[in-house]
Design a protein around this motif. Structure first.
Motif, PDB file in Angstrom:
ATOM      1  N   TYR A 169       0.837  -1.190   0.000  1.00 42.26           N
ATOM      2  CA  TYR A 169       0.000   0.000   0.000  1.00 42.26           C
ATOM      3  C   TYR A 169       0.873   1.241   0.000  1.00 42.26           C
ATOM      4  O   TYR A 169       1.935   1.274   0.617  1.00 42.26           O
ATOM      5  CB  TYR A 169      -0.896   0.010   1.248  1.00 42.26           C
ATOM      6  CG  TYR A 169      -1.924  -1.092   1.257  1.00 42.26           C
ATOM      7  CD1 TYR A 169      -3.072  -0.987   0.496  1.00 42.26           C
ATOM      8  CD2 TYR A 169      -1.730  -2.236   2.026  1.00 42.26           C
ATOM      9  CE1 TYR A 169      -4.021  -1.995   0.511  1.00 42.26           C
ATOM     10  CE2 TYR A 169      -2.670  -3.252   2.039  1.00 42.26           C
ATOM     11  CZ  TYR A 169      -3.810  -3.125   1.273  1.00 42.26           C
ATOM     12  OH  TYR A 169      -4.735  -4.122   1.283  1.00 42.26           O
ATOM     13  N   SER A 170       0.356   2.258  -0.644  1.00 42.21           N
ATOM     14  CA  SER A 170       1.076   3.534  -0.608  1.00 42.21           C
ATOM     15  C   SER A 170       0.869   4.154   0.773  1.00 42.21           C
ATOM     16  O   SER A 170       0.033   3.705   1.560  1.00 42.21           O
ATOM     17  CB  SER A 170       0.561   4.468  -1.709  1.00 42.21           C
ATOM     18  OG  SER A 170      -0.760   4.870  -1.414  1.00 42.21           O
ATOM     19  N   GLU A 171       1.635   5.184   1.057  1.00 35.92           N
ATOM     20  CA  GLU A 171       1.517   5.829   2.374  1.00 35.92           C
ATOM     21  C   GLU A 171       0.119   6.412   2.574  1.00 35.92           C
ATOM     22  O   GLU A 171      -0.462   6.302   3.663  1.00 35.92           O
ATOM     23  CB  GLU A 171       2.574   6.927   2.492  1.00 35.92           C
ATOM     24  CG  GLU A 171       2.608   7.573   3.853  1.00 35.92           C
ATOM     25  CD  GLU A 171       3.684   8.644   3.978  1.00 35.92           C
ATOM     26  OE1 GLU A 171       3.656   9.340   5.006  1.00 35.92           O
ATOM     27  OE2 GLU A 171       4.518   8.785   3.076  1.00 35.92           O
ATOM     28  N   LEU A 172      -0.449   7.001   1.540  1.00 35.96           N
ATOM     29  CA  LEU A 172      -1.785   7.592   1.639  1.00 35.96           C
ATOM     30  C   LEU A 172      -2.842   6.519   1.900  1.00 35.96           C
ATOM     31  O   LEU A 172      -3.737   6.701   2.733  1.00 35.96           O
ATOM     32  CB  LEU A 172      -2.112   8.357   0.347  1.00 35.96           C
ATOM     33  CG  LEU A 172      -3.424   9.127   0.326  1.00 35.96           C
ATOM     34  CD1 LEU A 172      -3.431  10.185   1.419  1.00 35.96           C
ATOM     35  CD2 LEU A 172      -3.652   9.759  -1.023  1.00 35.96           C
ATOM     36  N   GLU A 173      -2.747   5.371   1.232  1.00 37.56           N
ATOM     37  CA  GLU A 173      -3.687   4.281   1.453  1.00 37.56           C
ATOM     38  C   GLU A 173      -3.565   3.726   2.869  1.00 37.56           C
ATOM     39  O   GLU A 173      -4.562   3.407   3.520  1.00 37.56           O
ATOM     40  CB  GLU A 173      -3.453   3.158   0.442  1.00 37.56           C
ATOM     41  CG  GLU A 173      -3.854   3.523  -0.976  1.00 37.56           C
ATOM     42  CD  GLU A 173      -3.458   2.454  -1.981  1.00 37.56           C
ATOM     43  OE1 GLU A 173      -4.195   2.303  -2.973  1.00 37.56           O
ATOM     44  OE2 GLU A 173      -2.428   1.787  -1.777  1.00 37.56           O
ATOM     45  N   ALA A 174      -2.373   3.608   3.362  1.00 35.10           N
ATOM     46  CA  ALA A 174      -2.158   3.105   4.719  1.00 35.10           C
ATOM     47  C   ALA A 174      -2.781   4.038   5.746  1.00 35.10           C
ATOM     48  O   ALA A 174      -3.418   3.588   6.704  1.00 35.10           O
ATOM     49  CB  ALA A 174      -0.663   2.929   4.981  1.00 35.10           C
ATOM     50  N   TRP A 175      -2.594   5.356   5.567  1.00 31.20           N
ATOM     51  CA  TRP A 175      -3.211   6.326   6.485  1.00 31.20           C
ATOM     52  C   TRP A 175      -4.735   6.270   6.397  1.00 31.20           C
ATOM     53  O   TRP A 175      -5.431   6.374   7.413  1.00 31.20           O
ATOM     54  CB  TRP A 175      -2.721   7.742   6.195  1.00 31.20           C
ATOM     55  CG  TRP A 175      -1.398   8.036   6.831  1.00 31.20           C
ATOM     56  CD1 TRP A 175      -0.210   8.195   6.208  1.00 31.20           C
ATOM     57  CD2 TRP A 175      -1.146   8.179   8.233  1.00 31.20           C
ATOM     58  NE1 TRP A 175       0.781   8.423   7.114  1.00 31.20           N
ATOM     59  CE2 TRP A 175       0.234   8.423   8.393  1.00 31.20           C
ATOM     60  CE3 TRP A 175      -1.932   8.115   9.382  1.00 31.20           C
ATOM     61  CZ2 TRP A 175       0.835   8.606   9.619  1.00 31.20           C
ATOM     62  CZ3 TRP A 175      -1.331   8.304  10.610  1.00 31.20           C
ATOM     63  CH2 TRP A 175       0.034   8.545  10.723  1.00 31.20           C
ATOM     64  N   ALA A 176      -5.287   6.094   5.199  1.00 32.71           N
ATOM     65  CA  ALA A 176      -6.737   6.007   5.030  1.00 32.71           C
ATOM     66  C   ALA A 176      -7.290   4.773   5.742  1.00 32.71           C
ATOM     67  O   ALA A 176      -8.327   4.846   6.417  1.00 32.71           O
ATOM     68  CB  ALA A 176      -7.099   5.969   3.546  1.00 32.71           C
ATOM     69  N   PHE A 192      -5.906   3.247   8.307  1.00 37.49           N
ATOM     70  CA  PHE A 192      -5.737   3.485   9.736  1.00 37.49           C
ATOM     71  C   PHE A 192      -6.843   4.395  10.284  1.00 37.49           C
ATOM     72  O   PHE A 192      -7.475   4.101  11.300  1.00 37.49           O
ATOM     73  CB  PHE A 192      -4.363   4.100  10.017  1.00 37.49           C
ATOM     74  CG  PHE A 192      -4.159   4.495  11.444  1.00 37.49           C
ATOM     75  CD1 PHE A 192      -3.966   3.533  12.420  1.00 37.49           C
ATOM     76  CD2 PHE A 192      -4.181   5.832  11.818  1.00 37.49           C
ATOM     77  CE1 PHE A 192      -3.791   3.891  13.753  1.00 37.49           C
ATOM     78  CE2 PHE A 192      -4.011   6.205  13.137  1.00 37.49           C
ATOM     79  CZ  PHE A 192      -3.818   5.233  14.104  1.00 37.49           C
ATOM     80  N   ILE A 193      -7.114   5.500   9.596  1.00 34.79           N
ATOM     81  CA  ILE A 193      -8.136   6.452  10.054  1.00 34.79           C
ATOM     82  C   ILE A 193      -9.524   5.820   9.965  1.00 34.79           C
ATOM     83  O   ILE A 193     -10.357   5.991  10.859  1.00 34.79           O
ATOM     84  CB  ILE A 193      -8.042   7.769   9.254  1.00 34.79           C
ATOM     85  CG1 ILE A 193      -6.748   8.495   9.627  1.00 34.79           C
ATOM     86  CG2 ILE A 193      -9.249   8.655   9.509  1.00 34.79           C
ATOM     87  CD1 ILE A 193      -6.431   9.702   8.794  1.00 34.79           C
TER      88      ILE A 193
END
Length: 118
Positions: A5-12, A14-15
């Protein structure tokens, strides 16, 4: 194959998981912390032997329909019968209806109307 996963997908992810966790936890705590007053009220309502029934004013409705009127009533005692035709015959019949049920008679462009509280 494992997907990265890209960093943005991982943060999404997680949130999203955090929001779902907060919502589920809130619903759980709201369910288990019902105040005692509410529980007692629910028990009283289940054990209540009183029943409330609204009785239709059958004689008023029948009389109004017999004169081809439209009956309107509610639980507070309000009664209304409207006949669209305001001929002299209908005025006399509606006057009898009004007197019988102690209502007030009025007429105009809407027709003849008996209304009031019984």
């Amino acid at each position: 194959m494992a997907k990265t996963y890209s960093e943005l997908e991982a943060w999404a992810i997680f949130i999203g998981a955090l929001v779902i966790g907060v919502v589920v936890t809130s619903l759980f705590w709201a369910y288990i912390t019902v105040p005692e007053e509410v529980k007692e009220l629910e028990k009283e309502l289940k054990n209540s032997t009183e029943t409330f029934s609204i009785e239709k004013p059958a004689d008023f409705i029948k009389f109004c329909k017999d004169v081809d009127g439209v009956p309107v009533w509610d639980s507070t005692g309000f009664r209304q019968c409207i006949h669209k035709d305001s001929t002299e015959k209908n005025l006399i019949v509606m006057n009898i209806l009004c007197r019988k049920f102690n209502l007030s008679l009025s007429y105009g462009s809407y027709g003849v109307k008996c209304e009031g509280k019984a």
